[in-house]
Design a protein around this motif. Structure first.
Motif, PDB file in Angstrom:
ATOM      1  N   MET A   1       0.721  -1.193  -0.069  1.00  0.00           N
ATOM      2  CA  MET A   1       0.075   0.064   0.202  1.00  0.00           C
ATOM      3  C   MET A   1       0.995   1.334   0.071  1.00  0.00           C
ATOM      4  O   MET A   1       1.870   1.184   0.852  1.00  0.00           O
ATOM      5  CB  MET A   1      -0.659   0.068   1.370  1.00  0.00           C
TER       6      MET A   1
ATOM      7  N   ARG B   1      -5.706   2.207   7.271  1.00  0.00           N
ATOM      8  CA  ARG B   1      -6.100   1.668   6.165  1.00  0.00           C
ATOM      9  C   ARG B   1      -5.450   0.290   6.007  1.00  0.00           C
ATOM     10  O   ARG B   1      -5.934  -0.691   5.582  1.00  0.00           O
ATOM     11  CB  ARG B   1      -6.092   2.579   4.837  1.00  0.00           C
ATOM     12  N   PHE B   2      -4.174   0.272   6.032  1.00  0.00           N
ATOM     13  CA  PHE B   2      -3.348  -0.720   5.741  1.00  0.00           C
ATOM     14  C   PHE B   2      -3.482  -1.960   6.890  1.00  0.00           C
ATOM     15  O   PHE B   2      -3.646  -3.051   6.383  1.00  0.00           O
ATOM     16  CB  PHE B   2      -1.852  -0.320   5.874  1.00  0.00           C
TER      17      PHE B   2
ATOM     18  N   TRP C   1      -6.947  -3.559   6.186  1.00  0.00           N
ATOM     19  CA  TRP C   1      -6.796  -4.443   5.116  1.00  0.00           C
ATOM     20  C   TRP C   1      -6.140  -5.752   5.378  1.00  0.00           C
ATOM     21  O   TRP C   1      -6.569  -6.666   5.212  1.00  0.00           O
ATOM     22  CB  TRP C   1      -6.118  -3.746   3.917  1.00  0.00           C
ATOM     23  N   ARG C   2      -4.947  -5.455   6.046  1.00  0.00           N
ATOM     24  CA  ARG C   2      -4.352  -6.975   6.363  1.00  0.00           C
ATOM     25  C   ARG C   2      -4.934  -7.693   7.400  1.00  0.00           C
ATOM     26  O   ARG C   2      -4.903  -9.001   7.353  1.00  0.00           O
ATOM     27  CB  ARG C   2      -2.804  -6.415   6.460  1.00  0.00           C
TER      28      ARG C   2
ATOM     29  N   ALA D   1      -8.261  -7.963   7.478  1.00  0.00           N
ATOM     30  CA  ALA D   1      -9.138  -8.723   6.887  1.00  0.00           C
ATOM     31  C   ALA D   1      -8.693  -9.740   5.921  1.00  0.00           C
ATOM     32  O   ALA D   1      -9.233 -10.718   5.692  1.00  0.00           O
ATOM     33  CB  ALA D   1      -9.954  -7.517   6.164  1.00  0.00           C
ATOM     34  N   ALA D   2      -7.454  -9.422   5.444  1.00  0.00           N
ATOM     35  CA  ALA D   2      -6.851 -10.674   4.868  1.00  0.00           C
ATOM     36  C   ALA D   2      -6.105 -11.743   5.548  1.00  0.00           C
ATOM     37  O   ALA D   2      -5.603 -12.548   5.023  1.00  0.00           O
ATOM     38  CB  ALA D   2      -5.530  -9.922   3.952  1.00  0.00           C
TER      39      ALA D   2
ATOM     40  N   ALA E   1      -7.713  -6.896  -3.318  1.00  0.00           N
ATOM     41  CA  ALA E   1      -7.647  -5.537  -2.798  1.00  0.00           C
ATOM     42  C   ALA E   1      -8.883  -5.206  -1.874  1.00  0.00           C
ATOM     43  O   ALA E   1      -8.767  -4.116  -0.958  1.00  0.00           O
ATOM     44  CB  ALA E   1      -7.605  -4.588  -3.935  1.00  0.00           C
ATOM     45  N   ASN E   2      -9.941  -5.859  -2.029  1.00  0.00           N
ATOM     46  CA  ASN E   2     -11.044  -5.407  -1.303  1.00  0.00           C
ATOM     47  C   ASN E   2     -11.463  -3.950  -1.089  1.00  0.00           C
ATOM     48  O   ASN E   2     -11.406  -3.354  -0.176  1.00  0.00           O
ATOM     49  CB  ASN E   2     -11.058  -6.075   0.144  1.00  0.00           C
TER      50      ASN E   2
ATOM     51  N   GLU F   1      -9.205  -1.426  -1.851  1.00  0.00           N
ATOM     52  CA  GLU F   1      -8.043  -0.529  -1.330  1.00  0.00           C
ATOM     53  C   GLU F   1      -7.166  -0.636  -2.533  1.00  0.00           C
ATOM     54  O   GLU F   1      -7.175  -1.617  -3.303  1.00  0.00           O
ATOM     55  CB  GLU F   1      -7.385  -1.289  -0.226  1.00  0.00           C
TER      56      GLU F   1
ATOM     57  N   ILE G   1      -4.183  -1.748  -3.555  1.00  0.00           N
ATOM     58  CA  ILE G   1      -3.094  -2.733  -3.106  1.00  0.00           C
ATOM     59  C   ILE G   1      -2.358  -3.433  -4.379  1.00  0.00           C
ATOM     60  O   ILE G   1      -3.233  -3.582  -5.215  1.00  0.00           O
ATOM     61  CB  ILE G   1      -3.757  -3.961  -2.213  1.00  0.00           C
TER      62      ILE G   1
END
Length: 293
Positions: A155, A170-171, A174-175, A177-178, A217-218, A220, A222
């Motif tokens: 990101m 945000r990072f 995101w991570r 959720a991943a 990416a969902n 974002e 990425i």
């Protein structure tokens, strides 16, 4: 005189380490002066003279720093628990103190932090810590290591460093959720600019997490990337890893010209091995890598 000064500074550093390690404890003047092995009467004045802050204000800022990080970056923690860990008996008292310090309620800060007053509020704390926590690196601190290539999800942050906190939020979201937890998926920062460029909009850093999984990416921005393998000069930094620019400058400006080595065509980067506030600030660890030919 030099030995006496070093002993005095070591005692003061011991106090700061104790505060970092016991933020949820009763950090009153009696207990901290005992850690320093100074009389209570003199310790209060010595602390103020050394750090430019009273003991009470320093402890308040250190607790608020951890609390604000928890609010911004860990949605799973309840505000009441954060307030108690920060030394407040009730959420209302914590909310009043938080609003007075940052101009936002804890819940508002959690949703949308205003980073400018946040940075200003912790300027005195960062200045105080730098008085005795400044690290002086030597060639003995640098090792040369062969590293393996690491595939990463990236990101990018481009723009003012003051808005980096929003990108980090945000990072992290995101991570999370991943399913890429820092304990199992390594965390990297790749610097493409100076820490404080002449033009703030030229600030450039990549936030990266190591992964071999296909990247979703969902929503974002990425992208896939790679930390290349090869020889690197490595400098480990322990404690207060918010600002790694002194370590990067030492590698580039001091170590590299004297080493006879030549830098490779990839930016200097770091791997964050343990992160505040998951560990106390003095236990945070990062390694700074300078790629070599």
């Amino acid at each position: 005189m030099t030995a006496a000064l070093q002993n005095y500074q070591a005692r003061m550093r011991r106090v700061l380490d104790h505060i970092d390690r016991h933020l949820e404890a009763d950090l009153d003047l009696d207990s901290l002066s005992a850690v320093a092995a100074f009389s209570k009467f003199h310790f209060h004045r010595q602390f103020m003279a050394t750090f430019g802050l009273s003991v009470h204000r320093y402890v308040q800022l250190a607790r608020m720093k951890r609390a604000s990080h928890q609010l911004a970056y860990n949605d799973a923690l309840d505000v009441t628990d954060i307030a108690m860990d920060a030394g407040y008996d009730a959420p209302d008292a914590f909310a009043r103190a938080f609003r007075q310090r940052f101009g936002q309620s804890p819940s508002s800060f959690r949703k949308s932090p205003d980073w400018e007053p946040w940075l200003a509020a912790f300027g005195p704390l960062d200045n105080a810590r730098s008085k005795l926590m400044q690290k002086n690196f030597t060639t003995d601190d640098v090792t040369i290591r062969d590293v393996l290539p690491t595939r990463v999800a990236v990101m990018e942050h481009r723009g003012s460093p003051e808005t980096l906190g929003d990108t980090i939020r945000r990072f992290i979201a995101w991570r999370r959720a991943a399913g890429l937890h820092p304990r199992t998926s390594p965390t990297f920062n790749v610097w493409h600019s100076e820490g404080r460029p002449a033009q703030q909009d030229e600030y450039s850093i990549d936030l990266c997490v190591g992964t071999d999984q296909p990247i979703e990416a969902n929503g974002e921005e990425i992208k896939a990337g790679e930390i290349p393998g090869g020889r690197c000069a490595v400098l480990r930094v322990v404690g207060f890893t918010d600002n790694l620019e002194p370590a990067a400058l030492y590698l580039y400006r001091d170590w590299l010209p004297a080493s006879g080595e030549e830098a490779r065509d990839f930016p200097i980067y770091c791997q964050r091995l343990s992160l505040f506030p998951e560990v106390p600030e003095h236990e945070a660890v990062a390694e700074v890598f300078l790629p070599l030919k």
